[in-house]
Design a protein around this motif. Structure first.
Motif, PDB file in Angstrom:
ATOM      1  N   UNK A 135       7.545  15.233  -3.481  1.00 18.76           N
ATOM      2  CA  UNK A 135       7.770  15.933  -4.741  1.00 18.76           C
ATOM      3  C   UNK A 135       7.908  14.931  -5.881  1.00 18.76           C
ATOM      4  N   UNK A 136       7.915  15.450  -7.086  1.00 19.59           N
ATOM      5  CA  UNK A 136       8.141  14.575  -8.236  1.00 19.59           C
ATOM      6  C   UNK A 136       9.519  13.924  -8.157  1.00 19.59           C
ATOM      7  N   UNK A 137      10.478  14.644  -7.602  1.00 21.84           N
ATOM      8  CA  UNK A 137      11.809  14.042  -7.452  1.00 21.84           C
ATOM      9  C   UNK A 137      11.753  12.867  -6.469  1.00 21.84           C
ATOM     10  N   UNK A 138      11.002  13.049  -5.400  1.00 23.65           N
ATOM     11  CA  UNK A 138      10.843  11.948  -4.445  1.00 23.65           C
ATOM     12  C   UNK A 138      10.265  10.724  -5.153  1.00 23.65           C
ATOM     13  N   UNK A 139       9.258  10.987  -5.965  1.00 20.34           N
ATOM     14  CA  UNK A 139       8.572   9.880  -6.653  1.00 20.34           C
ATOM     15  C   UNK A 139       9.529   9.198  -7.631  1.00 20.34           C
ATOM     16  N   UNK A 140      10.274  10.007  -8.352  1.00 23.83           N
ATOM     17  CA  UNK A 140      11.236   9.424  -9.287  1.00 23.83           C
ATOM     18  C   UNK A 140      12.285   8.598  -8.547  1.00 23.83           C
ATOM     19  N   UNK A 198       0.857  -1.179   0.000  1.00 28.23           N
ATOM     20  CA  UNK A 198       0.000   0.000   0.000  1.00 28.23           C
ATOM     21  C   UNK A 198       0.895   1.231   0.000  1.00 28.23           C
ATOM     22  N   UNK A 199       0.816   2.016  -1.055  1.00 32.09           N
ATOM     23  CA  UNK A 199       1.686   3.195  -1.147  1.00 32.09           C
ATOM     24  C   UNK A 199       0.853   4.467  -1.114  1.00 32.09           C
ATOM     25  N   UNK A 200       1.479   5.509  -0.655  1.00 34.86           N
ATOM     26  CA  UNK A 200       0.805   6.784  -0.489  1.00 34.86           C
ATOM     27  C   UNK A 200       1.799   7.895  -0.776  1.00 34.86           C
ATOM     28  N   UNK A 201       1.499   8.746  -1.733  1.00 37.05           N
ATOM     29  CA  UNK A 201       2.367   9.903  -2.008  1.00 37.05           C
ATOM     30  C   UNK A 201       1.531  11.152  -1.785  1.00 37.05           C
ATOM     31  N   UNK A 202       1.708  11.750  -0.618  1.00 32.53           N
ATOM     32  CA  UNK A 202       0.910  12.936  -0.297  1.00 32.53           C
ATOM     33  C   UNK A 202       1.504  14.177  -0.945  1.00 32.53           C
ATOM     34  N   UNK A 203       0.922  15.308  -0.620  1.00 32.41           N
ATOM     35  CA  UNK A 203       1.454  16.593  -1.098  1.00 32.41           C
ATOM     36  C   UNK A 203       2.838  16.884  -0.519  1.00 32.41           C
TER      37      UNK A 203
END
Ligand SMILES: Cc1ncc(COP(=O)(O)O)c(C=O)c1O
Ligand SMILES: Cc1ncc(COP(=O)(O)O)c(C=O)c1O
Lengths: 489, 455, 455, 489
Positions: free
Chosen positions: B434-439, B426-431
């Motif tokens: 950042x896009x860099x974090x996601x990358x 289960x993943x969660x990318x809140x506000x």
């Protein structure tokens, strides 16, 4: 001095804050699942928010601004450093499910907190998870039930509580599916042992006691009480709300208690926050250790700290919160305890008791009717205004309001209920003698005014943001959420 | 003496007034055998400087992870004004507002909070907070039993979409009063299975309990379930993420007449994730249920001069008045957290909260989309709010460890509580991401998968 | 719009009241050729979350050094209460207390500060702050010229023990008005050379200026100098470290009648070193000099009901009343820093400040003693307060670099300003340094020296 | 509502704080150098300190609690985030003499701040070091003098200032060893050009101007003014106190100014802190760049930031502070500027001007006498109460005090001196239209009361912690430090 409701400051379309999110991102959620209209929330600027809530804050009394001798609540100074350090960004940003490798700092604090709580209660095992005193009570009584159940002793569902007990005690009994059985207090403030003997029996799950009690006296026959309950097969629950009075003087474990909760927001000075959060950590002796709520912090060989969970404590009463209780509050208590050390803790009870006995004697000397004045006060004591009320018509509530005008928060009023027109006064150790004297002078002044100009006392408070509020109207014409202008009465 | 203001002169004068020779005498009612004279188990006192060094060192061991964990606690950006104001001494060090005239700040704030929560949920009345989301759910179950005059049942129909820990807590807290939870399964889209529900036709339950979004991030279609429950004399308890409420249809608008009780975790509204607490539980209900609600409630009234003012009301539900007959034993609640949440909601407003919700959604979408492009990786459900279930072709524990070593909290391993989902995370990318974090997450996953073996 | 609360409706209504069609029209008095329509050189706006990420990253590049630097800025432990209170909006966002009735908080606090500064210095009257220690010294020089009715000189006799930067600032600020600084040399013990002073017998100077402790950490024996100055119609300006004043004889007690003006850097009183500012300059003087003092002064008075209250007073010395004849052009001062200092001094009290001073002294002593045991290393002067000059057998720049690489700020290289001391380093171990810090310093120095060549 | 002086709370021997230093270390300082008696400082507990200063804070008006339309002071909202981030521990703990390697984060901010200040002023070089507007003025005039001196033009020591100038302008001239020469304002609020022509000459060092001026109007003939001064050989100094009014609308450099200071505590919203600290950064054109005060932040090739000092600028006027000015204030301004961006900066002047013109028109419509009402207000404007004072005896000062009772801070009073009985009103862009309306209503209300019940206006303030204070007594019976009980009058 009054401040509009924030919705009155709102104007449609105002959007002044520097939103965390500047752009409006697209989404893939089906329209049918979306709300039709945005929720009604205020539309105000950041300055308006700051101004509004800063002003609201100024309408409050608080420890940081006033003496707050609220009996049974231990409103002492909350050191700023505890808040500062508990709010270090690394602590705030640690996700509760984050791996323990990256949580050793926090876990070490929690482990040491458990150890220190053992050291001040004499108990042998601790769970930090209960989020307030009442939840600690719940955990305690649930453990008592679990204990009896584990012994197949299924009849035991009565919890004995003295009449002076805090409301959470009987309410907890109910929450746990037990029945509260009330016993009276004797004339000297101790539990009526005969009454106790009469109620104990095969249905007795246990007894809940505060010692010193909320009458402000130490239960001298505590060993007998323990003996009576234990021999009836029941267990003893210690409501630790008054631990401040005996910190480092006597171990609840030695008194015969099997389980205890400690209100960290009282004895260990975590903030009251306008109503919470608190923490009601529980301690138990070996009898109940297997039933503690999880999680608990354990230590493995090489100073590595881990969570103990249902797997480790299969008989646990379970979980009482989604994660680990009020972790940040636990940190504050940990910091406070490290600042005090053992000697500092003993000074807490020493000076809390000194302040209470001093103030009690000053009031006795001034002719106030003090309950159990022949006894030592613990860290608090009770003034009964019944005589003055009879004489002047001025009640404990009137005194409370008149104190506000004199710059003091009122003591606890009308609790415990068995003393009529009572004020339960707890000065705590962090107040100066000079402030105690000023408080005594204020009470004397109000009594004088009650005699000479009772209407003026009844008119109090005059210097607060509002004068006396219509509680009856509040309960009858319910207005629990803003919908527009209030009707004027 | 830290925090103790007494001078030697003070002590001497005070002892004289009391008529004792030493402070030790003040403890003379404690039976002799019980008295102790030291606390050897407590480490020696530290100075402020000393504890600061210690705590900074401890904190230093914990920091630095980039978190994609949600599962009940959500890292959002919190405007600086929130805690600057909530930490003001007048809020921080005040007690429960029992003396209303000296507590108008806290009382008005709670009244505003109650208003905001009714706005978010679409229900009528809010209380002033419970401990946390999980215990609020437990209290909601107990409340439903008390409030449901038609059903005498203590059983709850609880969706498998409800956080498993919440269900455990409801059992731990409600168990003593005989609360029983019966599970409703999920359908292939990860929502509560309506067909399964209808199989309970004829059985008595106090309430049906749904989470919105579900623990798996999916979004319930709650109308039919709500109407079915009401048709069968059951109440509906909704456990809603408050950020989601800025976007999703509120429980007050579910089905014909709306859900009956909304409760849940208030943490997303301005409270840091902080190792799990303090957070706060919220609870809102329809007006007829009001008197069964646990916790404090603030009402607006007038003073003797007719000026508006605020006070605690309906206290006859509470333990300090009603004792063993109270709606709950709760006393101390989570006031300071409510203070922060009220400031947070005021700063964001509906539009700010909506954008935050959308940003979380978009970030999780982005992350899920990128992960799905990796070999052996897929997204389990199409529609979700801000958490997504990612399926892998091998157990996720090793992946979580691998990312952990790179300072990335990869998400919540669902294998214990949802084994039916297979290797699912289960993943969660809140506000806060950042896009860099996601990358960085995607890159780390790719290389971890490359290095490991498919199952 | 960040920080701007206007709705579209507001703007329309406001423009209508003004009678213009657009906000652009409001700028129509600006000559056409001058108007610009964008600020291309400014980066696009960041959100709060964005600037938070940016600043945390920037801060992250700067942290972590263990500092043994003093040389005018001293890292002390600051109790948490200091800035928790000083940062309260009512202090932080208030203006200069010109409306006394609405500024009693700030005014009373300054009055208390003034009282504390007179207590520390032993002089009669304090102002409400100047910018910093260096500029306060410059103002003191100008003040001495105005105040010294007997000498008409604009020359100052300034000890070489005064911070060289302070001397430079005094020249930069006083230069326009003809202030000239004549240097007094130091004796072998690092104190102002009394014999050198007597050589100026017969020359006219406005004042003699001494630092206590000196920039080199040594402690002046100020009595003879003070008396000599007074006998020669010169005033005495003392530049004192306020922490030192908890311990050392205050300027008000120097010689027969005391120094005339004390000034200096207030930073050690609760202000973080923070890259050099904001700090505050303090200034205290004997009462007869009061009307020549620059800066604001608060006095206690009564209101029309006879209740005590506080107000700015003697404003006729200030620029907003006296314009070109004012004692200084200072307007905005360093109020918030004074707020912090007043809280700091209240928390510590005389005893706390004394312990802090002693701890700094003892730590520096310890460090100096340990360093002196290394080969080629010696301590230049015997008696010092909390800074010591360490002499090496080779240039210190390389040592400073070597320790810098280990995250230790080794101290202040004296070679530029005090070449006569040879290879000398000014070190300072305040109460913020632990014994472990000191040991780490010594170990790092030992290994750096081992690796390098003696000169 | 009153609070004792902290020394009154003190008791000899009280030592409650958790001192940073627990033990009393030994020392090696000769006794002769030590003080005989400890300094008189309060002996109070931490709770007493917290309570005392928290209460004191509540006696203040502030932006965070009240509307503060203080003309020329730009009392706008100070975003909390600026303070928060400027107080990150790494910034606070950085020693000013620490090596630049470990200061690149700070230095990069400073460098970019310099660049942004160029971009908003049109100047070509910046020094951040001046610690307030007045010190910026000092730096500017000192640079002007250094410029003339470098050209061997030694006669130039007159600084021209309009009569409406802020007191710091003439005071600065004196500080720099120059003479201030005052010129009058014309009837329309612009500088009297003929008068200017009369005073310029070979002794003219320069002119100091605020534009828009403190009369609240934009100097329309600024290009002529520049032309006149420049052709006389003088330079133009821009007092940037009012930059908020024209931010992103016009470059001071384009108006012909050679040097400017910017009050970061006004336009860039760093806090006023009850009197400071501020920052008065200076910008110059190429003519003066060599004379800037040091240090300045420079960039070397590979994005490395360094200090430029006397070595790099040998003609510098030198140093004005021990280190780098009010570094932490500079950080706050940097953060604020990054939050606004270019568009946000232009909105500042747009809405500041809108608010001022709106409030001005509302007051004109209500019949107040507004100076230069036929002109556009800049971000501020002047109300003259001379008429009302003549009619009712109620002065600008009375209005100011009466405003306090109505919950508004008073505007600037009696400045600029050339308008009689004036209020200089600057609402700033962060206030709502609703608050402006309420403020206008309060002024109208006071005027009504001045006519019907002038004594009541004169009796204001009534709701403040004290009523009107005796300033004359304050100056005559000087009581500047606590020595015991004040004598009652
Ligand atoms: C005697 C006693 N018991 C129990 C409690 C309940 O504790 P809490 O409020 O933390 O739930 C209190 C708190 O007021 C108390 O005073
Ligand atoms: C027009 C004008 N010039 C100069 C100044 C002086 O600036 P500072 O107070 O920052 O020294 C001010 C500040 O009040 C001002 O309004």
């Amino acid at each position: 001095m009054s401040e509009p409701v924030i919705f009155e400051l709102s104007r449609a379309g105002r959007r002044a804050p520097t939103h965390a999110v500047a752009e409006v991102p697209a989404h893939t959620i089906p329209e049918a699942l979306l709300r039709d209209a945005p929720p009604v929330l205020p539309e105000v600027s950041e300055l308006q928010v700051v101004r509004h809530f800063t002003r609201l804050s100024q309408l409050n009394f608080s420890i940081d601004t006033e003496f707050y001798p609220l009996g049974s609540c231990t409103m002492k100074y909350n050191p700023k450093i505890c808040n500062r350090l508990a709010m270090l960004p690394e602590f705030l940003e640690r996700h509760p499910l984050g791996d323990v490798e990256r949580g050793q700092g926090f876990l070490e604090c929690m482990f040491e907190l458990q150890e220190m709580l053992k050291a001040v209660t004499g108990m042998t095992a601790i769970s930090l998870t209960p989020m307030a005193g009442a939840q600690g009570e719940f955990a305690g009584v649930a453990m008592i039930r679990a204990y009896h159940a584990a012994r197949q002793d299924h009849e035991r569902c009565e919890i004995i509580v003295p009449d002076a007990a805090h409301g959470t005690n009987p309410a907890t009994a109910t929450m746990c599916g037990c029945t509260a059985v009330e016993i009276p207090t004797g004339p000297d403030g101790d539990v009526d042992l005969d009454a106790l003997r009469r109620v104990v029996g095969p249905r007795t799950a246990g007894i809940m006691l505060t010692n010193p009690s909320t009458l402000g006296v130490f239960e001298r026959h505590i060993t007998e009480v323990a003996e009576i309950v234990h021999s009836a097969g029941g267990l003893l629950y210690y409501d630790g709300a008054n631990l401040n009075a005996i910190l480092g003087r006597v171990f609840p474990a030695d008194m015969g208690f099997d389980v205890i909760h400690v209100n960290l927001h009282k004895t260990f000075s975590t903030p009251h926050g306008g109503g919470g959060p608190g923490s009601g950590v529980v301690g138990v002796n070996d009898r109940l250790a297997a039933f503690l709520p999880v999680p608990i912090v354990g230590r493995t060989g090489a100073d590595r700290f881990v969570w103990l969970t249902e797997q480790d404590l299969p008989q646990s009463i379970g979980r009482l919160s989604a994660f680990m209780g009020n972790a940040g509050i636990l940190l504050r208590a940990y910091i406070y305890m490290r600042l005090l050390g053992g000697d500092g803790m003993r000074r807490v009870s020493e000076y809390a008791t000194l302040n209470a006995n001093y103030l009690m004697q000053q009031l006795v000397k001034a002719g106030f009717d003090v309950a159990f004045s022949e006894r030592r006060a613990s860290h608090e004591f009770i003034v009964s205004l019944k005589g003055i009320a009879g004489e002047t018509g001025i009640t404990a509530m009137d005194f409370a309001k008149a104190l506000l005008d004199r710059g003091f928060h009122a003591p606890t009023t009308y609790f415990p209920a068995l003393v009529a027109e009572c004020l339960l006064i707890e000065p705590t150790e962090t107040e100066t003698r000079q402030d105690l004297d000023a408080f005594a002078a204020a009470l004397i002044d109000i009594r004088d005014q009650a005699r000479t100009d009772p209407d003026e006392v009844r008119a109090a408070p005059r210097t607060m943001p509002v004068r006396r509020l219509d509680d009856v109207r509040a309960a009858r014409q319910l207005d629990l959420a803003w919908q527009g202008e209030p009707e004027s009465s | 003496m830290p925090y103790i203001p007494h001078t030697d002169d003070d002590v001497a004068a005070m002892l004289a007034v009391i008529g004792v020779d030493s402070t030790a005498e003040l403890f003379d009612e404690i039976p002799d055998g019980l008295l102790i004279d030291a606390l050897p188990g407590i480490p020696a006192a530290l100075t402020e400087a000393g504890i600061t060094r210690l705590m900074r060192a401890r904190a230093g061991r914990d920091g630095g992870a980039v978190s994609f964990l949600g599962a009940g606690a959500y890292e959002h950006y919190i405007p600086a004004a929130v805690w600057d104001i909530a930490n003001r001494g007048e809020f921080y060090s005040a007690y429960t507002p029992y003396q209303a005239e000296a507590s108008q700040g806290t009382l008005q704030l709670i009244y505003e909070f109650q208003t905001m929560m009714t706005g978010l949920t679409g229900l009528d009345v809010s209380n002033a907070s419970l401990y946390d989301g999980a215990s609020a759910f437990a209290e909601a179950c107990l409340m439903a039993v008390r409030a449901n005059r038609k059903s005498k049942s203590r059983r709850m129909l609880v969706s498998r979409g409800v956080n498993p820990v919440y269900r455990a807590v409801a059992r731990a807290i409600g168990g003593g009063q005989g609360i029983e939870l019966v599970e409703l399964p999920l359908d292939p889209a990860g929502r509560t299975d309506f067909d399964a529900l209808t199989k309970f036709d004829g059985e008595a339950f106090a309430a049906v309990c749904l989470a919105q979004p579900t623990f798996l991030g999916t979004i319930e279609e709650a109308d039919a379930i709500t109407d079915w429950a009401h048709a069968h004399d059951m109440l509906v308890i909704s456990i809603c993420n408050p950020t989601g409420l800025a976007l999703l249809r509120p429980p007050g608008e579910w089905g014909e007449t709306g859900a009956d009780i909304a409760c849940g975790e208030g943490q997303p509204l301005g409270i840091p994730v902080s190792s799990g607490g303090p957070y706060f539980g919220y609870m809102v209900c329809r007006k007829p249920l009001l008197r069964q609600m646990p916790g404090r409630i603030v009402g607006r009234t007038v003073d003797i001069e007719g000026r508006p003012g605020f006070t605690l009301t309906l206290q006859a539900r509470e333990q300090h008045i009603r004792r063993s007959k109270a709606t709950s034993n709760i006393c101390t609640n989570q006031g300071l957290m409510v203070t922060a949440a009220t400031i947070y909601l005021s700063l964001l407003g509906a539009e700010g909260l909506r954008r935050t919700a959308l940003q979380c959604h978009a970030n999780t979408n982005l992350l899920a989309g990128k992960l799905a492009q990796l070999e052996g990786v897929s997204v389990a459900f199409d529609t979700y709010f801000h958490e997504a279930v990612i399926r892998f072709d091998r157990p996720v524990a090793a992946l979580v460890d691998a990312l952990g070593e790179r300072g990335i909290l990869a998400g919540y391993d669902l294998s214990e509580h949802y084994p039916e989902l297979g290797n699912a995370l289960l993943v969660c990318a809140t506000d806060a991401r950042t896009h860099e974090d996601i990358d960085a997450y995607v890159a780390a996953t790719r290389s971890a998968l490359d290095r490991s073996q498919a199952a």
